[in-house]
Design a protein around this motif. Structure first.
Motif, PDB file in Angstrom:
ATOM      1  N   ILE A 363       0.825  -1.219   0.000  1.00 47.01           N
ATOM      2  CA  ILE A 363       0.000   0.000   0.000  1.00 47.01           C
ATOM      3  C   ILE A 363       0.859   1.270   0.000  1.00 47.01           C
ATOM      4  O   ILE A 363       0.603   2.212  -0.749  1.00 47.01           O
ATOM      5  CB  ILE A 363      -0.982  -0.002   1.219  1.00 47.01           C
ATOM      6  N   GLY A 364       1.843   1.302   0.931  1.00 46.49           N
ATOM      7  CA  GLY A 364       2.755   2.454   0.966  1.00 46.49           C
ATOM      8  C   GLY A 364       2.267   3.620   1.814  1.00 46.49           C
ATOM      9  O   GLY A 364       2.982   4.598   2.012  1.00 46.49           O
ATOM     10  N   HIS A 365       1.045   3.515   2.296  1.00 43.98           N
ATOM     11  CA  HIS A 365       0.523   4.558   3.184  1.00 43.98           C
ATOM     12  C   HIS A 365      -0.448   3.889   4.159  1.00 43.98           C
ATOM     13  O   HIS A 365      -0.709   2.680   4.057  1.00 43.98           O
ATOM     14  CB  HIS A 365      -0.172   5.666   2.381  1.00 43.98           C
ATOM     15  N   VAL A 366      -1.023   4.661   5.081  1.00 45.39           N
ATOM     16  CA  VAL A 366      -1.980   4.085   6.026  1.00 45.39           C
ATOM     17  C   VAL A 366      -3.140   3.479   5.229  1.00 45.39           C
ATOM     18  O   VAL A 366      -3.709   4.142   4.353  1.00 45.39           O
ATOM     19  CB  VAL A 366      -2.486   5.171   7.014  1.00 45.39           C
ATOM     20  N   PRO A 367      -3.468   2.205   5.487  1.00 49.01           N
ATOM     21  CA  PRO A 367      -4.487   1.529   4.674  1.00 49.01           C
ATOM     22  C   PRO A 367      -5.878   2.179   4.785  1.00 49.01           C
ATOM     23  O   PRO A 367      -6.190   2.828   5.779  1.00 49.01           O
ATOM     24  CB  PRO A 367      -4.529   0.114   5.256  1.00 49.01           C
ATOM     25  N   ALA A 368      -6.681   1.950   3.742  1.00 55.67           N
ATOM     26  CA  ALA A 368      -8.044   2.522   3.730  1.00 55.67           C
ATOM     27  C   ALA A 368      -8.946   1.723   4.671  1.00 55.67           C
ATOM     28  O   ALA A 368      -8.766   0.526   4.857  1.00 55.67           O
ATOM     29  CB  ALA A 368      -8.598   2.460   2.311  1.00 55.67           C
ATOM     30  N   LEU A 369      -9.903   2.432   5.220  1.00 61.30           N
ATOM     31  CA  LEU A 369     -10.821   1.791   6.153  1.00 61.30           C
ATOM     32  C   LEU A 369     -12.149   1.548   5.443  1.00 61.30           C
ATOM     33  O   LEU A 369     -12.724   2.466   4.872  1.00 61.30           O
ATOM     34  CB  LEU A 369     -11.029   2.727   7.355  1.00 61.30           C
ATOM     35  N   ASN A 370     -12.598   0.288   5.507  1.00 65.13           N
ATOM     36  CA  ASN A 370     -13.897  -0.029   4.936  1.00 65.13           C
ATOM     37  C   ASN A 370     -14.793  -0.618   6.002  1.00 65.13           C
ATOM     38  O   ASN A 370     -14.480  -0.508   7.183  1.00 65.13           O
ATOM     39  CB  ASN A 370     -13.694  -0.984   3.766  1.00 65.13           C
ATOM     40  N   GLU A 371     -15.835  -1.250   5.578  1.00 68.54           N
ATOM     41  CA  GLU A 371     -16.801  -1.775   6.542  1.00 68.54           C
ATOM     42  C   GLU A 371     -16.150  -2.692   7.588  1.00 68.54           C
ATOM     43  O   GLU A 371     -15.294  -3.513   7.252  1.00 68.54           O
ATOM     44  CB  GLU A 371     -17.816  -2.602   5.767  1.00 68.54           C
ATOM     45  N   LEU A 372     -16.575  -2.544   8.841  1.00 66.76           N
ATOM     46  CA  LEU A 372     -16.002  -3.367   9.907  1.00 66.76           C
ATOM     47  C   LEU A 372     -16.887  -4.582  10.176  1.00 66.76           C
ATOM     48  O   LEU A 372     -18.109  -4.492  10.124  1.00 66.76           O
ATOM     49  CB  LEU A 372     -15.872  -2.558  11.196  1.00 66.76           C
ATOM     50  N   THR A 373     -16.240  -5.710  10.489  1.00 64.61           N
ATOM     51  CA  THR A 373     -16.988  -6.937  10.790  1.00 64.61           C
ATOM     52  C   THR A 373     -17.108  -7.095  12.314  1.00 64.61           C
ATOM     53  O   THR A 373     -16.462  -6.355  13.074  1.00 64.61           O
ATOM     54  CB  THR A 373     -16.239  -8.170  10.245  1.00 64.61           C
ATOM     55  N   ASN A 467       4.730   6.329  11.663  1.00 64.06           N
ATOM     56  CA  ASN A 467       4.642   7.730  11.249  1.00 64.06           C
ATOM     57  C   ASN A 467       3.588   8.459  12.086  1.00 64.06           C
ATOM     58  O   ASN A 467       2.739   9.183  11.589  1.00 64.06           O
ATOM     59  CB  ASN A 467       4.307   7.810   9.749  1.00 64.06           C
ATOM     60  N   TRP A 468       3.673   8.196  13.376  1.00 69.64           N
ATOM     61  CA  TRP A 468       2.691   8.707  14.338  1.00 69.64           C
ATOM     62  C   TRP A 468       3.423   9.012  15.631  1.00 69.64           C
ATOM     63  O   TRP A 468       4.389   8.328  15.961  1.00 69.64           O
ATOM     64  CB  TRP A 468       1.630   7.628  14.585  1.00 69.64           C
ATOM     65  N   GLN A 469       2.991  10.054  16.346  1.00 68.24           N
ATOM     66  CA  GLN A 469       3.656  10.337  17.613  1.00 68.24           C
ATOM     67  C   GLN A 469       2.711  10.444  18.778  1.00 68.24           C
ATOM     68  O   GLN A 469       1.679  11.110  18.697  1.00 68.24           O
ATOM     69  CB  GLN A 469       4.500  11.596  17.498  1.00 68.24           C
ATOM     70  N   MET A 470       3.112   9.780  19.829  1.00 67.21           N
ATOM     71  CA  MET A 470       2.332   9.769  21.065  1.00 67.21           C
ATOM     72  C   MET A 470       2.351  11.161  21.693  1.00 67.21           C
ATOM     73  O   MET A 470       3.411  11.769  21.808  1.00 67.21           O
ATOM     74  CB  MET A 470       3.037   8.755  21.969  1.00 67.21           C
ATOM     75  N   THR A 471       1.191  11.688  22.089  1.00 63.80           N
ATOM     76  CA  THR A 471       1.181  12.965  22.805  1.00 63.80           C
ATOM     77  C   THR A 471       0.883  12.738  24.285  1.00 63.80           C
ATOM     78  O   THR A 471       1.747  12.951  25.127  1.00 63.80           O
ATOM     79  CB  THR A 471       0.159  13.947  22.199  1.00 63.80           C
ATOM     80  N   SER A 472      -0.308  12.246  24.586  1.00 67.20           N
ATOM     81  CA  SER A 472      -0.575  11.913  25.991  1.00 67.20           C
ATOM     82  C   SER A 472      -1.593  10.792  26.045  1.00 67.20           C
ATOM     83  O   SER A 472      -2.348  10.565  25.105  1.00 67.20           O
ATOM     84  CB  SER A 472      -1.108  13.137  26.732  1.00 67.20           C
ATOM     85  N   TYR A 473      -1.579  10.095  27.183  1.00 68.69           N
ATOM     86  CA  TYR A 473      -2.548   9.012  27.344  1.00 68.69           C
ATOM     87  C   TYR A 473      -3.968   9.554  27.297  1.00 68.69           C
ATOM     88  O   TYR A 473      -4.871   8.910  26.781  1.00 68.69           O
ATOM     89  CB  TYR A 473      -2.299   8.262  28.660  1.00 68.69           C
ATOM     90  N   GLU A 485      -4.379   9.089   9.333  1.00 65.22           N
ATOM     91  CA  GLU A 485      -4.776   9.667   8.038  1.00 65.22           C
ATOM     92  C   GLU A 485      -4.295   8.745   6.922  1.00 65.22           C
ATOM     93  O   GLU A 485      -3.132   8.345   6.919  1.00 65.22           O
ATOM     94  CB  GLU A 485      -4.092  11.041   7.837  1.00 65.22           C
ATOM     95  N   GLU A 486      -5.186   8.500   5.997  1.00 67.12           N
ATOM     96  CA  GLU A 486      -4.827   7.605   4.888  1.00 67.12           C
ATOM     97  C   GLU A 486      -3.639   8.104   4.068  1.00 67.12           C
ATOM     98  O   GLU A 486      -2.915   7.333   3.452  1.00 67.12           O
ATOM     99  CB  GLU A 486      -6.031   7.460   3.966  1.00 67.12           C
ATOM    100  N   THR A 487      -3.457   9.419   4.066  1.00 67.90           N
ATOM    101  CA  THR A 487      -2.361   9.974   3.259  1.00 67.90           C
ATOM    102  C   THR A 487      -0.987   9.776   3.904  1.00 67.90           C
ATOM    103  O   THR A 487       0.037  10.020   3.282  1.00 67.90           O
ATOM    104  CB  THR A 487      -2.581  11.490   3.087  1.00 67.90           C
ATOM    105  N   THR A 488      -0.971   9.344   5.160  1.00 69.57           N
ATOM    106  CA  THR A 488       0.321   9.186   5.860  1.00 69.57           C
ATOM    107  C   THR A 488       1.121   8.037   5.254  1.00 69.57           C
ATOM    108  O   THR A 488       0.638   6.895   5.181  1.00 69.57           O
ATOM    109  CB  THR A 488       0.081   8.924   7.369  1.00 69.57           C
ATOM    110  N   GLU A 489       2.335   8.347   4.854  1.00 67.47           N
ATOM    111  CA  GLU A 489       3.152   7.313   4.212  1.00 67.47           C
ATOM    112  C   GLU A 489       3.721   6.323   5.217  1.00 67.47           C
ATOM    113  O   GLU A 489       4.059   6.695   6.335  1.00 67.47           O
ATOM    114  CB  GLU A 489       4.322   7.981   3.477  1.00 67.47           C
ATOM    115  N   ILE A 490       3.835   5.102   4.779  1.00 65.88           N
ATOM    116  CA  ILE A 490       4.444   4.066   5.630  1.00 65.88           C
ATOM    117  C   ILE A 490       5.580   3.429   4.838  1.00 65.88           C
ATOM    118  O   ILE A 490       5.383   2.860   3.777  1.00 65.88           O
ATOM    119  CB  ILE A 490       3.397   2.987   6.034  1.00 65.88           C
TER     120      ILE A 490
END
Ligand code: MSP
Length: 506
Positions: A363-373, A467-473, A485-490
């Motif tokens: 994929i190269g970026h955060v995967p797309a989200l579709n229907e959840l089971t 590609n994500w940073q923890m801020t606070s619990y 975000e889907e646009t975030t590259e991985i």
């Protein structure tokens, strides 16, 4: 930020090189301090060295050095524990510093003017190794009941602290604050000790001079424990320093020095009208390969050597996961390798590596989200209370339980992955594959955030890979499970936890 937190390690006697025992307490306090900071608390974490007393004076004599020169040299070794164990201590106090001597003097003057110090004669036994006074009845075969070392007969003029005035007050304190001494087995020990009756304690010596002079009577130096305990306040600039906002503290100590912290220290604080600590937590002792760590067995664990060999995060994880905080435990290299291979390399490292490699490659970026089971919902549910559950364990310093709880979700993630088989979906249903990988990636935020205080370097690597940073619990708790975000590259990840080849496996 107006919520504050304060945690302290004992200040170590620099009478030999630091070993795993000292690194253990400091690491536990570090994990707690890091957790609190990520949980929105303005946090102070203090450690340091206890540099007065006969034990230190004799160690310097043995080394053929002037006491201060000896201390300045060996002090570096204790400071090095900070980078070796990756500690985030905010301060490092030495009791030979002027800032400490001034405040220890002020503490003495306060106790004296409040009527809790008087001059008399002391006659009794003293163990230099334990820096502790003993009565004849307390000795075991004529030796120190704590360390088994030799005792010396001491007979001299001495100042005394009116410990006996605090028996009832201390018992009331333990009764009204059941969490003041932890774990509870230790609490019972202290209560029965106090119930046996408290005698006034000798708090000055005249037969040597490596200590803080007693104000107004410099023939005497302060008993090293009275001087040392005050460090917890001198680092804050007691009574009026700006850092007093951190007080009261949580004191973490080894079980051998609990009495000083749970009896003498609160009595001194009551006598000086200072608010009492929140908690005194006594942890157990490490043995090494089944034996007490000692130079003669050649089994002393050197923190530098083990972190160089196995990795700092790996050692931090092992010492807090292997035994429940409070119990004794054995440092066995076989157990260490087993834990690194199964908990870290396999369950955690491999999971992240498999998921993120698939994402990067396909994929190269955060995967797309579709229907959840239903299966997705069921998996996501594991994260509903994970933060508050871990927070509850951290409140009472139950590090092993916090880790156990974190690993429950790591195992659940592995099961979900195995059941969903995204590598099969790649061939049959790419949309569904993306959703599964997305669910996993979002759950990795929680796992990364929660392992961060324990394994800060590895968690930072995971943050980079996500590609994500923890801020606070709090933000994580309040936010939605799906926040990436889907646009975030991985990018293609590289392994964070390596398996260790054992001889059998090689
Ligand atoms: N200087 C005093 C503390 C004064 S605090 C106001 C002292 N120093 S020490 O260097 O002897 O011990 C420091 C800590 O290391 C203690 O909490 C002790 O329990 C801990 N440990 C020493 N050896 C240990 C193990 N083998 N395992 C775990 N902790 C041990 O006491």
């Amino acid at each position: 930020m107006n919520k504050t937190a304060y945690i302290t390690t004992p200040i170590y006697y620099p009478s030999g090189n630091p070993h795993l025992g000292s690194a253990y307490t400091s690491t536990a306090c570090d994990v707690w301090a890091r957790f609190k900071r990520l949980d929105g608390f303005d946090t102070m974490f203090l450690t340091g060295t206890d540099e007065h007393g006969l034990k230190i004076q004799r160690s310097a004599e043995k080394a053929g050095l002037a006491t201060q020169d000896y201390l300045d040299g060996i002090n570096e070794k204790f400071r090095e524990i900070t980078p070796i164990m990756n500690l985030s201590n905010d301060d490092f106090i030495r009791t030979t510093e002027t800032r400490h001597k001034e405040i220890a003097t002020k503490m003495w003057q306060t106790l004296e003017s409040n009527g809790y110090i008087y001059k008399d004669k002391y006659a009794g036994w003293y163990s230099v190794s334990d820096e502790t006074y003993y009565t004849e009845e307390q000795l075991i075969d004529g030796k120190s009941p704590d360390s088994g070392h030799d005792v010396e007969w001491v007979e001299e003029e001495s100042y005394f602290f009116k410990m006996s005035a605090f028996e009832e007050k201390l018992l009331k304190l333990y009764e009204e604050n059941p969490n003041f001494i932890q774990p509870s087995s230790r609490r019972n020990e202290v209560i029965s000790f106090v119930k046996n009756g408290l005698e006034d304690v000798s708090i000055s010596r005249t037969t040597f001079n490596w200590g803080i002079p007693v104000p107004g009577d410099d023939k005497h130096v302060m008993y090293v424990w009275v001087d040392a305990l005050t460090n917890y306040l001198s680092a804050l600039g007691w009574p009026n320093g700006e850092k007093m906002k951190y007080w009261p503290a949580i004191h973490v100590v080894g079980k051998d020095i609990l009495r000083f912290h749970a009896i003498i220290w609160p009595a001194m604080l009551m006598a000086a009208n200072v608010e009492l600590p929140k908690m005194v937590y006594a942890h157990g002792w490490w043995t090494s390969e089944g034996k007490k760590m000692s130079k003669s067995f050649g089994n002393v664990i050197d923190p530098k050597e083990v972190t160089d060999t196995y990795g700092c995060d790996q050692i931090r994880y092992f010492i807090l996961r292997e035994i429940s905080f409070g119990n004794d435990g054995d440092f066995s290299k076989d157990r260490l390798v087993e834990r690194i291979n199964s908990d870290l390399a396999n369950s955690l490292g491999n999971l992240f590596q498999r998921v993120l490699s698939m994402v990067a490659k396909n994929i190269g970026h955060v995967p797309a989200l579709n229907e959840l089971t239903d299966a997705d919902h069921e998996y996501i549910k594991h994260f509903d209370t994970i933060i508050s559950d871990v927070r509850n364990e951290m409140e009472t310093l139950q590090f092993h339980k916090a880790l156990e709880r974190i690993w429950q979700v790591i195992y659940a993630a592995n099961q979900y992955m195995d059941a969903m088989e995204p590598w099969q979906l790649r061939k049959t249903d790419e949309v569904r594959m993306q959703t599964v990988l997305r669910v996993l990636m979002e759950s990795f935020k929680y796992i990364t955030a929660l392992i961060k205080p324990f394994m800060p370097e590895s968690a930072e690597k995971f943050e980079g890979q996500l590609n994500w940073q923890m801020t606070s619990y709090e933000n994580l708790e309040k936010g939605e499970f799906f926040s990436m975000e889907e646009t975030t590259e991985i990018a293609k990840p590289s392994g964070v936890f390596m398996r260790i080849q054992t001889e059998e496996a090689a």
